[in-house]
Design an enzyme around this catalytic site. Sequence first.
Site, mmCIF file in Angstrom:
data_model
loop_
_atom_site.group_PDB
_atom_site.id
_atom_site.type_symbol
_atom_site.label_atom_id
_atom_site.label_comp_id
_atom_site.label_asym_id
_atom_site.label_seq_id
_atom_site.Cartn_x
_atom_site.Cartn_y
_atom_site.Cartn_z
ATOM 1 N N GLN A 60 0.770 -1.248 0.000
ATOM 2 C CA GLN A 60 0.000 0.000 0.000
ATOM 3 C C GLN A 60 0.805 1.304 0.000
ATOM 4 O OE1 GLN A 60 -3.367 2.378 2.601
ATOM 5 N NE2 GLN A 60 -2.986 0.290 3.164
ATOM 6 N N GLU A 182 1.146 -1.193 8.285
ATOM 7 C CA GLU A 182 0.354 -0.047 8.755
ATOM 8 C C GLU A 182 0.280 0.125 10.276
ATOM 9 O OE1 GLU A 182 -1.560 2.440 7.083
ATOM 10 O OE2 GLU A 182 -1.828 3.134 9.123
ATOM 11 N N ASP A 211 0.579 3.753 5.993
ATOM 12 C CA ASP A 211 0.839 3.365 4.604
ATOM 13 C C ASP A 211 0.563 4.518 3.636
ATOM 14 O OD1 ASP A 211 1.738 0.819 4.964
ATOM 15 O OD2 ASP A 211 -0.218 -0.101 4.823
ATOM 16 N N GLY A 290 -7.766 21.024 18.963
ATOM 17 C CA GLY A 290 -7.398 22.430 19.101
ATOM 18 C C GLY A 290 -7.945 23.024 20.383
ATOM 19 N N GLY A 291 -8.053 24.331 20.404
ATOM 20 C CA GLY A 291 -8.516 25.003 21.610
ATOM 21 C C GLY A 291 -10.041 25.095 21.697
HETATM 22 N N1 COA Z 1 11.634 -10.382 -9.129
HETATM 23 C C1 COA Z 1 12.292 -11.157 -8.248
HETATM 24 N N2 COA Z 1 12.215 -11.016 -6.918
HETATM 25 C C2 COA Z 1 11.395 -10.033 -6.468
HETATM 26 C C3 COA Z 1 10.678 -9.194 -7.326
HETATM 27 C C4 COA Z 1 10.825 -9.400 -8.710
HETATM 28 N N3 COA Z 1 10.173 -8.632 -9.597
HETATM 29 N N4 COA Z 1 9.955 -8.337 -6.571
HETATM 30 C C5 COA Z 1 10.228 -8.635 -5.286
HETATM 31 N N5 COA Z 1 11.090 -9.664 -5.219
HETATM 32 C C6 COA Z 1 11.658 -10.278 -4.015
HETATM 33 C C7 COA Z 1 12.538 -9.328 -3.261
HETATM 34 O O1 COA Z 1 13.779 -9.202 -3.865
HETATM 35 C C8 COA Z 1 12.595 -10.027 -1.906
HETATM 36 O O2 COA Z 1 13.567 -11.042 -1.960
HETATM 37 P P1 COA Z 1 14.766 -11.178 -0.869
HETATM 38 O O3 COA Z 1 14.117 -11.250 0.467
HETATM 39 O O4 COA Z 1 15.421 -12.453 -1.274
HETATM 40 O O5 COA Z 1 15.631 -10.015 -0.984
HETATM 41 C C9 COA Z 1 11.237 -10.709 -1.821
HETATM 42 O O6 COA Z 1 10.650 -10.587 -3.103
HETATM 43 C C10 COA Z 1 10.271 -10.185 -0.807
HETATM 44 O O7 COA Z 1 10.300 -8.771 -0.697
HETATM 45 P P2 COA Z 1 9.878 -8.084 0.666
HETATM 46 O O8 COA Z 1 9.857 -6.631 0.520
HETATM 47 O O9 COA Z 1 10.744 -8.623 1.761
HETATM 48 O O10 COA Z 1 8.363 -8.604 0.844
HETATM 49 P P3 COA Z 1 7.664 -9.230 2.124
HETATM 50 O O11 COA Z 1 6.323 -9.656 1.671
HETATM 51 O O12 COA Z 1 8.480 -10.241 2.810
HETATM 52 O O13 COA Z 1 7.518 -7.971 3.133
HETATM 53 C C11 COA Z 1 6.813 -5.745 3.743
HETATM 54 C C12 COA Z 1 6.532 -7.015 2.916
HETATM 55 C C13 COA Z 1 5.777 -4.711 3.347
HETATM 56 C C14 COA Z 1 6.706 -6.054 5.227
HETATM 57 C C15 COA Z 1 8.226 -5.250 3.433
HETATM 58 O O14 COA Z 1 8.357 -5.096 2.037
HETATM 59 C C16 COA Z 1 8.564 -3.937 4.118
HETATM 60 O O15 COA Z 1 8.844 -3.893 5.315
HETATM 61 N N6 COA Z 1 8.579 -2.822 3.351
HETATM 62 C C17 COA Z 1 8.950 -1.518 3.833
HETATM 63 C C18 COA Z 1 7.868 -0.898 4.668
HETATM 64 C C19 COA Z 1 6.554 -0.828 3.961
HETATM 65 O O16 COA Z 1 6.421 -0.280 2.893
HETATM 66 N N7 COA Z 1 5.541 -1.364 4.625
HETATM 67 C C20 COA Z 1 4.178 -1.136 4.270
HETATM 68 C C21 COA Z 1 3.673 -1.985 3.268
HETATM 69 S S1 COA Z 1 2.069 -1.394 2.879
#
Ligand code: COA
Length: 469
Positions: A60, A182, A211, A290-291
């Site tokens: 998001q 979030e 988010d 606010g106030g």
């Molecule tokens: N091709 C190949 N690999 C891909 C890819 C693509 N097009 N797109 C994503 N990936 C891989 C990434 O490289 C990553 O691999 P790695 O762990 O080996 O490096 C993997 O997909 C997962 O990415 P990640 O961001 O860790 O996803 P997640 O589902 O585990 O975590 C979040 C999700 C949101 C918790 C995390 O991305 C995060 O903390 N983001 C920052 C804060 C944020 O925006 N949070 C709010 C989300 S609304």
Amino acid sequence: MAKSKKQKSRTKAASKKVVKLKSKKLAAKANGLPKPSSKPYGKDGKALTGVRILDFTHVQSGPTCTQLLGYMGADVIKVERPGVGDITRTQLRDVKGQDSLYFTMLNGNKRSITIDSKHPQGKRVLDALIKTCDVLVENFAPGALDRMGLTWEHIHKLNPRMIVASVKGFGPGPYEDCKVYENVAQCAGGSASTTGFREGPPLVTGAQIGDSGTGLHVAWGIVCALYQRMRTGRGQKVLCAMQDGVLNLARVKLRDQQRLKVGPLSEYSQFGEGVPFGKAVPRAGNDSGGGQPGWILKCKGWESDPDAYIYFITQAPVWGEICDLIGKPQWKTDPDYATPPARLPKLKQIFATIEEWTMTKTKFEVMDICNKVDIPVGPILSMKEIAEEKSLRDTGTVVEVDHPGRGKYLTVGNPVKMSDSITEVERSPLLGEHTDEILKDVLGFKAAEIAEVKNSGALSAPKKEEKAA
Ligand code: COA
């Protein structure tokens, strides 16, 4: 006296010089900007026309940012993992086999290309995209972009003008490696501890301030970086931590934390109720920030309608009008009620009396009556009411979009209205819908190159048997 030929040409040259100087001065005044467009407003492109975004976002926070940039006219190229795509495509699905509303409402005005960013041929396509884009936006878990080989150094070497914008949960510090969603951000950013009722636990809010709020912050950072790049010619890193974004939105509570040192927070109803303050800013229920004291009051029908309520503000300048409306004209002059400080200890009782009046009217009747005499009130609108509200449709804030897979759905259009950059809301792309178009038109790949990349498997989901192997 008649001028000689020589004199005449000197005068001509001098006046030419004056005109030149004048236009130079004017040009300086225009700050180097081109002369104003003669096209009608709304017909000379959009605010971000010509800006190309390499959108590496998911879920998001990041998609909110890039959708807003798309609404402003940027060409947003969303890179998705082949066969899978943004995880939200399949989350909270309401139509079997179709992209969810979670996805469609956050990814309008974008094109989708599927690329396996860890495949050598995928890297080749990404490098080509980096060379042609202005901004890369990502919100992967900390370190994920580096693990793909897309370090700042690599990107900047390929394209020194590239702006690299990131959303992370926390900024540098003890929690920098944490994954954040979030509600984690709402809690870590100070919002949850200050939301809810004093007697109850901390509360998260339905508005996605972690988010979508951070997405909005990072969009602002990107536009500022684009502006600075016009002067410096180089890109920069833009980072917004969700904790920081939430805190920015909760800044009035940090204000109150500091005020606590010098005395009680008199506008909090707990002050009037004689409940002592602790060491940190308490939860203030529905107190107005606010106030001007405010509270949520029941309206006619509250027994069966959970949204038959109104926010009522007892703004000091209209105290007289409030007293007349609720049948307490004597409160206008009674020293126990006439001034804001006198009213503070009695707010609970005052609002209970106002509520006796609001309960005799619907929230819209209260709104009509109060607005006529400038009393600030806000009906508690349900999402059903908002979805059906004509004025929001008329302004393009709520928009109906058609989707080839799922049919019509509602989305939130651009909340910012501009007179020369008119938003046309487009449906979200299907997974990889624009892969060929982007390779051909954006990157200029020839048919043979496209075939080579495609045959390598870098743009498609791994085959089932390969997966099993
Ligand atoms: N091709 C190949 N690999 C891909 C890819 C693509 N097009 N797109 C994503 N990936 C891989 C990434 O490289 C990553 O691999 P790695 O762990 O080996 O490096 C993997 O997909 C997962 O990415 P990640 O961001 O860790 O996803 P997640 O589902 O585990 O975590 C979040 C999700 C949101 C918790 C995390 O991305 C995060 O903390 N983001 C920052 C804060 C944020 O925006 N949070 C709010 C989300 S609304």
